[in-house]
Design a protein around this motif. Structure first.
Motif, PDB file in Angstrom:
ATOM      1  N   ARG A 156     -64.885 -53.439 -12.034  1.00 25.76           N
ATOM      2  CA  ARG A 156     -63.660 -53.638 -11.391  1.00 25.76           C
ATOM      3  C   ARG A 156     -62.595 -53.181 -12.013  1.00 25.76           C
ATOM      4  NH1 ARG A 156     -67.175 -57.611 -10.820  1.00 25.76           N
ATOM      5  NH2 ARG A 156     -67.665 -58.268  -8.983  1.00 25.76           N
ATOM      6  N   LYS A 157     -61.561 -51.948 -10.724  1.00 34.66           N
ATOM      7  CA  LYS A 157     -60.075 -51.953 -11.688  1.00 34.66           C
ATOM      8  C   LYS A 157     -58.995 -52.478 -11.542  1.00 34.66           C
ATOM      9  CE  LYS A 157     -62.600 -48.707 -12.921  1.00 34.66           C
ATOM     10  NZ  LYS A 157     -62.933 -48.228 -14.597  1.00 34.66           N
ATOM     11  N   PHE A 158     -59.241 -53.523  -9.905  1.00 37.09           N
ATOM     12  CA  PHE A 158     -57.939 -54.187  -9.798  1.00 37.09           C
ATOM     13  C   PHE A 158     -56.416 -54.004  -9.615  1.00 37.09           C
ATOM     14  CE2 PHE A 158     -60.897 -57.367 -12.521  1.00 37.09           C
ATOM     15  CZ  PHE A 158     -61.705 -58.106 -11.470  1.00 37.09           C
ATOM     16  N   ALA A 169     -63.349 -62.143  -7.363  1.00 37.61           N
ATOM     17  CA  ALA A 169     -63.926 -61.282  -8.272  1.00 37.61           C
ATOM     18  C   ALA A 169     -63.337 -61.112  -9.683  1.00 37.61           C
ATOM     19  CB  ALA A 169     -62.909 -59.971  -7.582  1.00 37.61           C
ATOM     20  N   ASP A 182     -65.467 -61.157 -13.886  1.00 35.75           N
ATOM     21  CA  ASP A 182     -65.001 -60.591 -14.125  1.00 35.75           C
ATOM     22  C   ASP A 182     -64.062 -61.040 -16.254  1.00 35.75           C
ATOM     23  OD1 ASP A 182     -65.832 -58.141 -13.468  1.00 35.75           O
ATOM     24  OD2 ASP A 182     -64.359 -56.937 -13.907  1.00 35.75           O
TER      25      ASP A 182
END
Length: 281
Positions: free
Chosen positions: A8-10, A39, A43
């Motif tokens: 994920r890039k967030f 999310a 991670d």
């Protein structure tokens, strides 16, 4: 095309994202339970598993790698002593994610991320309550409620020890799901955890048995003459009848001012802040 782009890039740059995840992992090792979005929890759990594996290796190379990742130096000794000893026989799966609720405002899903077998293990607490409830239900099948209140449910620890040796389809006092959760919780724990679950289950049984008595006292107090006079005067605080609380795992007992889930979370169960815009709506 977005081929081969993992994780994920967030909506953050790589430096900001990496620092955020390092901070979450450090907080998880420091408190052993954190509350964040689902999310971020996924991670964070992925990285925390790798750092705990470095702690189990316990050599100079792994120490330097962990030192370069963790933001707070006082957490390092905990990683190479407490966590390494706790998870020495566990081949993996050092974290657990519990889905809680949605955050007010943006409705983002919130999760509780914790290290398994920690002193405030959320799953251990809820499993002990489920065991206590089902042992009480089994007792009520053969005895009257008054007799159960007078005698209680004895030998909860012995019943838990018996359940650990049963298979998935064997008949017993617990449901198959509860037995499976109990076996998962106890798989890498010692004898002291068996005693702890027995004590927690017995305590929850006592809470359930005391609940009807407390409800009866509250009802009698509400039906007293003073309350009747207050009702005739039109007092809006008068309570005519109290609802019967359901006896299930996780429910708060009478007199508790916080929900049971916040009580289980311990330091994470802080009182909610007052929101003016919702109060004025």
């Amino acid at each position: 095309m977005k081929h081969g782009v993992a994780f994920r890039k967030f909506s953050r740059t790589s430096s900001h994202r990496n620092l955020m995840l390092r901070n979450l992992v450090t907080s998880l090792f420091e408190h052993e339970q954190i509350r964040t979005t689902l999310a971020k929890a996924k991670d964070t759990a992925r990285l925390a598993e790798k750092i705990i594996t470095l702690g189990k290796k316990n050599n100079e190379t792994s120490y330097r790698q962990a030192q370069a990742f963790i933001l707070k130096p006082p957490v390092l000794p905990k990683l190479f002593t407490t966590f390494a000893e706790r998870y020495a026989n566990r081949p993996g799966g050092y974290t657990r994610i519990h889905r809680l609720d949605n955050r007010s405002g943006d409705n983002a899903p919130i999760a509780l991320l914790e290290l398994v077998d920690n002193p405030r293990d959320f799953k251990l607490e809820m499993t002990a309550r489920a065991v206590g409830r089902e042992l009480l239900n089994e007792k009520l099948r053969w005895d009257s409620p008054r007799g159960v209140v007078n005698s209680g449910v004895q030998h909860a620890e012995a019943a838990v020890a018996k359940e650990l040796n049963l298979g998935g389809f064997d008949s017993s006092e617990l449901r198959p799901t509860t037995r499976r959760n109990l076996q998962k919780v106890m798989k890498y724990r010692g004898r002291e955890a068996l005693t702890e679950i027995g004590v927690k289950a017995s305590s929850y049984i006592e809470t359930i048995l005391a609940k009807p008595v407390a409800e009866a006292k509250m009802q009698l107090r509400a039906d007293s003459k003073e309350k009747e006079k207050a009702r005739k005067r039109g007092n809006p605080n008068f309570v005519g009848s109290f609802p019967v609380l359901p006896a299930r795992a996780g429910v708060a007992s009478p007199g508790e001012t916080r929900p049971a889930m916040r009580l289980v979370q311990g330091a994470l169960g802080r009182p909610a802040r007052w929101r003016g815009r919702h109060a004025l709506a």
